[in-house]
Design a protein around this motif. Structure first.
Motif, PDB file in Angstrom:
ATOM      1  N   LYS A 166       0.835  -1.202   0.000  1.00 42.58           N
ATOM      2  CA  LYS A 166       0.000   0.000   0.000  1.00 42.58           C
ATOM      3  C   LYS A 166       0.874   1.258   0.000  1.00 42.58           C
ATOM      4  O   LYS A 166       0.608   2.217  -0.727  1.00 42.58           O
ATOM      5  N   THR A 167       1.931   1.259   0.802  1.00 41.71           N
ATOM      6  CA  THR A 167       2.829   2.414   0.853  1.00 41.71           C
ATOM      7  C   THR A 167       3.585   2.564  -0.460  1.00 41.71           C
ATOM      8  O   THR A 167       3.729   3.679  -0.973  1.00 41.71           O
TER       9      THR A 167
ATOM     10  N   LEU B 182       4.625   5.571  -5.575  1.00 40.62           N
ATOM     11  CA  LEU B 182       4.618   5.633  -7.034  1.00 40.62           C
ATOM     12  C   LEU B 182       3.556   6.611  -7.544  1.00 40.62           C
ATOM     13  O   LEU B 182       3.810   7.384  -8.474  1.00 40.62           O
ATOM     14  N   LYS B 183       2.401   6.606  -6.918  1.00 38.56           N
ATOM     15  CA  LYS B 183       1.302   7.506  -7.307  1.00 38.56           C
ATOM     16  C   LYS B 183       1.699   8.966  -7.111  1.00 38.56           C
ATOM     17  O   LYS B 183       1.223   9.852  -7.831  1.00 38.56           O
TER      18      LYS B 183
ATOM     19  N   GLY C  94      14.260   4.017   2.039  1.00 39.72           N
ATOM     20  CA  GLY C  94      13.702   2.673   2.066  1.00 39.72           C
ATOM     21  C   GLY C  94      12.415   2.626   2.861  1.00 39.72           C
ATOM     22  O   GLY C  94      12.118   3.532   3.644  1.00 39.72           O
ATOM     23  N   ILE C  95      11.652   1.566   2.626  1.00 43.58           N
ATOM     24  CA  ILE C  95      10.514   1.249   3.494  1.00 43.58           C
ATOM     25  C   ILE C  95      10.629  -0.228   3.844  1.00 43.58           C
ATOM     26  O   ILE C  95      11.206  -1.016   3.096  1.00 43.58           O
ATOM     27  N   PHE C  96      10.099  -0.574   5.016  1.00 43.94           N
ATOM     28  CA  PHE C  96      10.066  -2.002   5.378  1.00 43.94           C
ATOM     29  C   PHE C  96       8.820  -2.284   6.203  1.00 43.94           C
ATOM     30  O   PHE C  96       8.331  -1.434   6.939  1.00 43.94           O
TER      31      PHE C  96
END
Length: 125
Positions: free
Chosen positions: A79-80, A85-86, A116-118
């Motif tokens: 979702k993130t 990207l949106k 980064g995301i995790f």
């Protein structure tokens, strides 16, 4: 002592990056009037930071980074990533598993800053 306590993001277009990070992560930005450069304090639900007007040229893409890269813990990786990207971000390194720990991935904002995301997931494989 000896722990990360603050982060900074440089931007050639602070208003654009503020919109991006507010939308994707719900961070709060407060303009600091007492500093001699364009600077915004960033309030998160974790380590706080700052966003400043970039004092030099934007680094080129595909050259790696020459700074620490921060990763944001998120509730839902997919979702993130979709929100990133949106809102104009791009994928730097697609989602991958760190087995038994989390899902990790890296992105680039519109000013070529890598982050980064995790998502913590003991079942990641």
């Amino acid at each position: 002592m000896n722990t990360i306590g603050y982060f900074e993001i440089q931007s050639s277009d602070p208003a654009r990056e503020i919109r991006f990070y507010e939308t994707v992560f719900s961070w709060k930005f407060i303009k600091e009037e007492y500093v001699p450069i364009e600077y915004y304090r960033i309030e998160t639900n974790g380590i706080n930071g700052g966003l400043l007007k970039r004092p030099a040229a934007i680094p080129p893409t595909a050259c790696g980074t020459n700074a620490y890269v921060c990763s944001v813990m998120v509730e839902n990786f997919d979702k993130t990533a979709e929100s990133i990207l949106k809102n104009g971000g791009i994928v730097a390194l697609p989602k991958f598993a760190i087995p038994g720990r989390c899902w990790q991935g890296y992105f680039i904002d519109q000013d070529n800053n890598t982050f980064g995301i995790f998502e913590v997931d003991a079942n990641a494989q």
